[in-house]
Design a protein around this motif. Structure first.
Motif, PDB file in Angstrom:
ATOM      1  N   ALA A  53       0.813  -1.216   0.000  1.00 22.45           N
ATOM      2  CA  ALA A  53       0.000   0.000   0.000  1.00 22.45           C
ATOM      3  C   ALA A  53       0.848   1.269   0.000  1.00 22.45           C
ATOM      4  O   ALA A  53       0.470   2.272  -0.603  1.00 22.45           O
ATOM      5  N   THR A  54       1.984   1.223   0.690  1.00 23.43           N
ATOM      6  CA  THR A  54       2.798   2.438   0.846  1.00 23.43           C
ATOM      7  C   THR A  54       4.137   2.378   0.138  1.00 23.43           C
ATOM      8  O   THR A  54       4.775   3.408  -0.081  1.00 23.43           O
ATOM      9  N   GLY A  55       4.620   1.174  -0.154  1.00 21.83           N
ATOM     10  CA  GLY A  55       5.950   1.037  -0.727  1.00 21.83           C
ATOM     11  C   GLY A  55       7.037   0.985   0.328  1.00 21.83           C
ATOM     12  O   GLY A  55       8.228   0.843   0.002  1.00 21.83           O
ATOM     13  N   ASP A  56       6.641   1.110   1.606  1.00 21.09           N
ATOM     14  CA  ASP A  56       7.619   1.038   2.697  1.00 21.09           C
ATOM     15  C   ASP A  56       8.163  -0.380   2.829  1.00 21.09           C
ATOM     16  O   ASP A  56       7.574  -1.349   2.347  1.00 21.09           O
ATOM     17  N   TRP A  57       9.296  -0.457   3.552  1.00 19.55           N
ATOM     18  CA  TRP A  57       9.869  -1.760   3.922  1.00 19.55           C
ATOM     19  C   TRP A  57       9.515  -2.053   5.368  1.00 19.55           C
ATOM     20  O   TRP A  57       9.503  -1.152   6.219  1.00 19.55           O
ATOM     21  N   LEU A  58       9.282  -3.322   5.683  1.00 12.53           N
ATOM     22  CA  LEU A  58       9.055  -3.778   7.055  1.00 12.53           C
ATOM     23  C   LEU A  58      10.104  -4.825   7.390  1.00 12.53           C
ATOM     24  O   LEU A  58      10.173  -5.880   6.755  1.00 12.53           O
ATOM     25  N   LEU A  59      10.948  -4.514   8.393  1.00 14.88           N
ATOM     26  CA  LEU A  59      12.045  -5.413   8.790  1.00 14.88           C
ATOM     27  C   LEU A  59      11.699  -6.112  10.095  1.00 14.88           C
ATOM     28  O   LEU A  59      11.257  -5.474  11.061  1.00 14.88           O
ATOM     29  N   THR A  60      11.949  -7.418  10.120  1.00 15.36           N
ATOM     30  CA  THR A  60      11.713  -8.213  11.321  1.00 15.36           C
ATOM     31  C   THR A  60      12.885  -9.175  11.502  1.00 15.36           C
ATOM     32  O   THR A  60      13.295  -9.849  10.553  1.00 15.36           O
ATOM     33  N   GLY A  61      13.436  -9.226  12.734  1.00 18.70           N
ATOM     34  CA  GLY A  61      14.527 -10.150  13.004  1.00 18.70           C
ATOM     35  C   GLY A  61      15.320  -9.769  14.237  1.00 18.70           C
ATOM     36  O   GLY A  61      14.911  -8.884  15.008  1.00 18.70           O
ATOM     37  N   ARG A  62      16.440 -10.454  14.434  1.00 18.20           N
ATOM     38  CA  ARG A  62      17.312 -10.204  15.585  1.00 18.20           C
ATOM     39  C   ARG A  62      18.771 -10.169  15.128  1.00 18.20           C
ATOM     40  O   ARG A  62      19.154 -10.872  14.193  1.00 18.20           O
ATOM     41  N   LYS A  63      19.545  -9.356  15.818  1.00 22.07           N
ATOM     42  CA  LYS A  63      20.978  -9.286  15.586  1.00 22.07           C
ATOM     43  C   LYS A  63      21.685  -9.363  16.940  1.00 22.07           C
ATOM     44  O   LYS A  63      21.113  -9.012  17.977  1.00 22.07           O
ATOM     45  N   VAL A  64      22.934  -9.797  16.925  1.00 19.66           N
ATOM     46  CA  VAL A  64      23.672  -9.929  18.181  1.00 19.66           C
ATOM     47  C   VAL A  64      25.137  -9.583  17.954  1.00 19.66           C
ATOM     48  O   VAL A  64      25.642  -9.698  16.832  1.00 19.66           O
ATOM     49  N   PHE A  65      25.807  -9.134  19.022  1.00 19.24           N
ATOM     50  CA  PHE A  65      27.198  -8.684  18.972  1.00 19.24           C
ATOM     51  C   PHE A  65      27.370  -7.549  17.966  1.00 19.24           C
ATOM     52  O   PHE A  65      28.262  -7.575  17.106  1.00 19.24           O
ATOM     53  N   ILE A  66      26.527  -6.536  18.107  1.00 23.47           N
ATOM     54  CA  ILE A  66      26.587  -5.364  17.248  1.00 23.47           C
ATOM     55  C   ILE A  66      27.231  -4.227  18.048  1.00 23.47           C
ATOM     56  O   ILE A  66      26.708  -3.825  19.091  1.00 23.47           O
ATOM     57  N   SER A  67      28.325  -3.712  17.555  1.00 25.80           N
ATOM     58  CA  SER A  67      29.125  -2.727  18.298  1.00 25.80           C
ATOM     59  C   SER A  67      28.589  -1.312  18.150  1.00 25.80           C
ATOM     60  O   SER A  67      28.191  -0.900  17.056  1.00 25.80           O
ATOM     61  N   GLY A  68      28.599  -0.579  19.258  1.00 29.02           N
ATOM     62  CA  GLY A  68      28.398   0.861  19.228  1.00 29.02           C
ATOM     63  C   GLY A  68      27.025   1.355  18.829  1.00 29.02           C
ATOM     64  O   GLY A  68      26.885   2.513  18.421  1.00 29.02           O
ATOM     65  N   VAL A  69      25.999   0.537  18.967  1.00 30.63           N
ATOM     66  CA  VAL A  69      24.661   0.962  18.537  1.00 30.63           C
ATOM     67  C   VAL A  69      24.190   2.164  19.345  1.00 30.63           C
ATOM     68  O   VAL A  69      23.478   3.040  18.832  1.00 30.63           O
ATOM     69  N   ASP A  70      24.577   2.246  20.607  1.00 34.73           N
ATOM     70  CA  ASP A  70      24.121   3.333  21.466  1.00 34.73           C
ATOM     71  C   ASP A  70      24.685   4.683  21.065  1.00 34.73           C
ATOM     72  O   ASP A  70      24.080   5.727  21.326  1.00 34.73           O
ATOM     73  N   ILE A  71      25.840   4.693  20.420  1.00 30.85           N
ATOM     74  CA  ILE A  71      26.463   5.957  20.021  1.00 30.85           C
ATOM     75  C   ILE A  71      26.314   6.215  18.526  1.00 30.85           C
ATOM     76  O   ILE A  71      26.746   7.254  18.020  1.00 30.85           O
ATOM     77  N   ALA A  72      25.706   5.278  17.809  1.00 36.13           N
ATOM     78  CA  ALA A  72      25.555   5.405  16.362  1.00 36.13           C
ATOM     79  C   ALA A  72      24.252   6.115  16.022  1.00 36.13           C
ATOM     80  O   ALA A  72      23.224   5.901  16.663  1.00 36.13           O
ATOM     81  N   ASP A  73      24.284   6.941  15.010  1.00 37.32           N
ATOM     82  CA  ASP A  73      23.087   7.628  14.552  1.00 37.32           C
ATOM     83  C   ASP A  73      22.164   6.682  13.801  1.00 37.32           C
ATOM     84  O   ASP A  73      20.951   6.909  13.734  1.00 37.32           O
ATOM     85  N   ALA A  74      22.747   5.641  13.210  1.00 36.53           N
ATOM     86  CA  ALA A  74      21.961   4.646  12.481  1.00 36.53           C
ATOM     87  C   ALA A  74      22.766   3.363  12.395  1.00 36.53           C
ATOM     88  O   ALA A  74      23.988   3.357  12.626  1.00 36.53           O
ATOM     89  N   THR A  75      22.083   2.275  12.068  1.00 40.28           N
ATOM     90  CA  THR A  75      22.735   0.985  11.881  1.00 40.28           C
ATOM     91  C   THR A  75      22.429   0.486  10.479  1.00 40.28           C
ATOM     92  O   THR A  75      21.273   0.507  10.047  1.00 40.28           O
ATOM     93  N   LEU A  76      23.473   0.047   9.779  1.00 40.52           N
ATOM     94  CA  LEU A  76      23.293  -0.559   8.462  1.00 40.52           C
ATOM     95  C   LEU A  76      22.981  -2.031   8.694  1.00 40.52           C
ATOM     96  O   LEU A  76      23.850  -2.802   9.110  1.00 40.52           O
ATOM     97  N   ILE A  77      21.736  -2.406   8.474  1.00 44.98           N
ATOM     98  CA  ILE A  77      21.243  -3.748   8.793  1.00 44.98           C
ATOM     99  C   ILE A  77      21.251  -4.625   7.545  1.00 44.98           C
ATOM    100  O   ILE A  77      20.774  -4.224   6.481  1.00 44.98           O
ATOM    101  N   VAL A  78      21.796  -5.838   7.707  1.00 44.56           N
ATOM    102  CA  VAL A  78      21.748  -6.833   6.638  1.00 44.56           C
ATOM    103  C   VAL A  78      20.485  -7.656   6.823  1.00 44.56           C
ATOM    104  O   VAL A  78      20.325  -8.355   7.828  1.00 44.56           O
ATOM    105  N   GLY A  79      19.570  -7.537   5.882  1.00 43.96           N
ATOM    106  CA  GLY A  79      18.356  -8.335   5.898  1.00 43.96           C
ATOM    107  C   GLY A  79      18.272  -9.164   4.631  1.00 43.96           C
ATOM    108  O   GLY A  79      19.214  -9.240   3.850  1.00 43.96           O
ATOM    109  N   ARG A  80      17.132  -9.781   4.441  1.00 40.32           N
ATOM    110  CA  ARG A  80      16.930 -10.588   3.231  1.00 40.32           C
ATOM    111  C   ARG A  80      15.541 -10.306   2.671  1.00 40.32           C
ATOM    112  O   ARG A  80      14.571 -10.191   3.409  1.00 40.32           O
ATOM    113  N   THR A  81      15.496 -10.209   1.353  1.00 37.75           N
ATOM    114  CA  THR A  81      14.217 -10.015   0.674  1.00 37.75           C
ATOM    115  C   THR A  81      13.959 -11.217  -0.227  1.00 37.75           C
ATOM    116  O   THR A  81      14.892 -11.929  -0.616  1.00 37.75           O
ATOM    117  N   GLU A  82      12.713 -11.406  -0.561  1.00 35.33           N
ATOM    118  CA  GLU A  82      12.370 -12.546  -1.412  1.00 35.33           C
ATOM    119  C   GLU A  82      12.463 -12.164  -2.882  1.00 35.33           C
ATOM    120  O   GLU A  82      11.923 -11.141  -3.310  1.00 35.33           O
TER     121      GLU A  82
END
Length: 382
Positions: free
Chosen positions: A140-169
Motif C-alpha cells: 500500500a505504501t511502498g515502505d519496507w518492514l524489517l523483522t529479526g534479531r541481531k547480536v554482537f553489534i558494536s556501538g549501537v548506542d552511540i551510532a546515529d543509524a545501523t546498516l542492517i543486513v536483511g533478506r528479501t524474497e
C-alpha cells in the motif's frame, strides 16, 4: 614504522597520525574515546578513505588501515573505525543513492555522525546464509518492514543509524537474497539490549530486535538484486581493517615490552640481553611485519578494484594479524611478569582485546576453510 611499499605520502600520513595519537592519553572510557574520535574526524583521519565530493580525503582502504594501525600502536585503537567509515561508508559510497551519500558521508567523514553495522544473528554467525532477518514491502505504501534479531553489534548506542543486513524474497525464484537497509537509531520497533561482556572496551556490544520496523523505500542501499556483491564490498574492508586493528595493538604491546626489557635488570644485565626474552620478542616483531605486508597487499588490491583478489588477501591478512596480535600481547605480558597484569603498564586489558582480532569478524577456522576451498581447490566438508 614504514615499509618499502609505502609512498612518501603514506609515510607522511603515518607519521602525522602517530604524532596525533601519541599526543592523546589512552582512552579508558567512552568520553575519552568519543573526544579522540571527534578530534581525529576534524583532522580528516576518520574520512580519509571517503570521496572528496562528500567531505572525505579521497583515499582508500590503504590509507584508512594505515590510520587505524598507527592509532592502535599509540594505544588508542578505535574499533568503530572498522565499522563506520570502512564498512558503512564504503558501501554507501559505492552503492548508495545521491541522497544517501549527501546525508551520511560528510558526517561519517568528519566524525560528527556514526554508523553501526548489523549482520550477525544468534543462529547465523559464521554462516551468513542463515540470516533470518527479513524485509518485505508494504504494497500500500511502498515502505519496507524489517523483522529479526541481531547480536554482537558494536556501538549501537552511540551510532546515529545501523546498516542492517536483511533478506528479501526474489520474485522470480522465491529465494531469499541479502539486502542492506539504513535504520536510524530511534526508529519505532528498533530495540537494543546491551550484552554483559567481560571484554574491556569503550564500545559496547548489543543485541538488536527488529519488530516490523517500518522504513521508507529509500532506506534500501543499492540495488535490491545485487545481493552478495554489495555485502562483500563492506566485508573485505572489514577484514583488512581488523588486521590493521590487530597489528596496531600488537605493536603497542611489543613496544611496552621492549621498553621494559631494556631497563629491567635482575642479574648483571637488562633482561632483554637474554635470548629467552629477546628471541620471542624478535619473533613477535617478525610476525607483525609479515602480517602488515599482507594487509598492505589486501588494501592495494581492494583499492585497485580487484574484489576477488582482495577477498583472498583480506582473509589471509586478518588471519595472520590476529595470530600475530595474540602472540605479541601474550609475550609482552610474559616479559613483564607480574607487572604485565597491573593497571600501571596497561597490558592486561589487551589480553581480551587481542582475542577480538582472532575471532571477529570471522574465525580463523573459517578463513582456513576459505583458503583451502577457494585458493587450494580442496573439496568442502560442509
Amino acid at each position: 614504522m614504514t615499509t618499502l611499499l609505502e609512498s612518501h605520502e603514506h609515510k607522511s600520513l603515518r607519521e602525522a597520525v602517530s604524532a596525533f595519537a601519541r599526543s592523546h592519553p589512552r582512552a579508558t572510557g567512552p568520553a575519552e574515546s568519543r573526544h579522540f574520535w571527534q578530534e581525529a574526524g576534524k583532522l580528516g583521519y576518520i574520512g580519509v578513505s571517503l570521496p572528496e565530493a562528500y567531505g572525505g580525503g579521497g583515499g582508500g582502504v590503504t590509507e584508512l588501515s594505515l590510520v587505524l594501525e598507527e592509532m592502535g600502536a599509540a594505544g588508542n585503537p578505535l574499533l568503530m573505525m572498522i565499522v563506520s567509515p570502512a564498512i558503512c561508508g564504503t558501501v554507501i559510497a559505492r552503492f548508495g543513492t545521491e541522497e544517501q551519500k549527501r546525508t551520511w558521508l560528510p558526517g561519517i567523514a568528519d566524525g560528527t555522525r556514526l554508523m553501526a553495522f548489523g549482520i550477525t544473528e544468534p543462529d547465523a554467525g559464521s554462516n551468513s546464509h542463515r540470516i533470518t532477518t527479513t524485509a518485505r514491502r508494504d504494497a500500500a505504501t511502498g515502505d519496507w518492514l524489517l523483522t529479526g534479531r541481531k547480536v554482537f553489534i558494536s556501538g549501537v548506542d552511540i551510532a546515529d543509524a545501523t546498516l542492517i543486513v536483511g533478506r528479501t524474497e526474489d520474485a522470480r525464484t522465491g529465494k531469499l537474497k541479502p539486502c542492506l537497509f539504513i535504520v536510524p537509531r530511534d526508529t519505532p520497533g528498533f530495540e537494543r539490549r546491551q550484552l554483559d561482556m567481560e571484554l574491556h572496551a569503550t564500545e559496547k556490544q548489543f543485541e538488536l530486535t527488529l519488530d516490523d520496523v517500518r522504513l521508507p523505500a529509500d532506506a534500501l542501499v543499492g540495488d535490491e538484486d545485487a545481493g552478495l556483491l554489495q555485502l562483500f564490498a563492506g566485508l573485505n574492508p572489514e577484514r583488512i581493517m581488523t588486521a590493521a586493528f590487530g597489528i596496531g595493538i600488537g605493536r603497542y604491546a611489543l613496544a611496552r615490552a621492549l621498553d621494559y626489557a631494556r631497563e629491567r635488570t635482575v642479574w648483571k644485565t637488562p633482561i632483554g640481553a637474554h635470548q629467552a626474552i629477546a628471541h620471542p620478542l624478535a619473533q613477535a616483531h617478525i610476525d607483525l611485519e609479515l602480517s602488515r605486508l599482507m594487509t598492505q597487499k589486501a588494501a592495494h588490491l581492494y583499492d585497485a578494484g580487484d574484489d576477488m583478489g582482495a577477498g583472498e588477501a583480506a582473509n589471509m591478512a586478518k588471519y595472520a594479524a590476529g595470530e600475530a596480535c595474540v602472540k605479541a600481547v601474550d609475550q609482552a605480558v610474559h616479559t613483564l611478569g607480574g607487572n604485565g597484569l597491573t593497571r600501571e603498564f596497561g597490558l592486561a586489558t589487551l589480553i581480551t582485546a587481542a582475542r577480538v582480532a582472532r575471532i571477529a569478524p570471522v574465525s580463523r577456522e573459517m578463513i582456513l576453510n576459505y583458503v583451502s576451498h577457494q585458493t587450494l581447490g580442496l573439496p568442502k566438508s560442509y
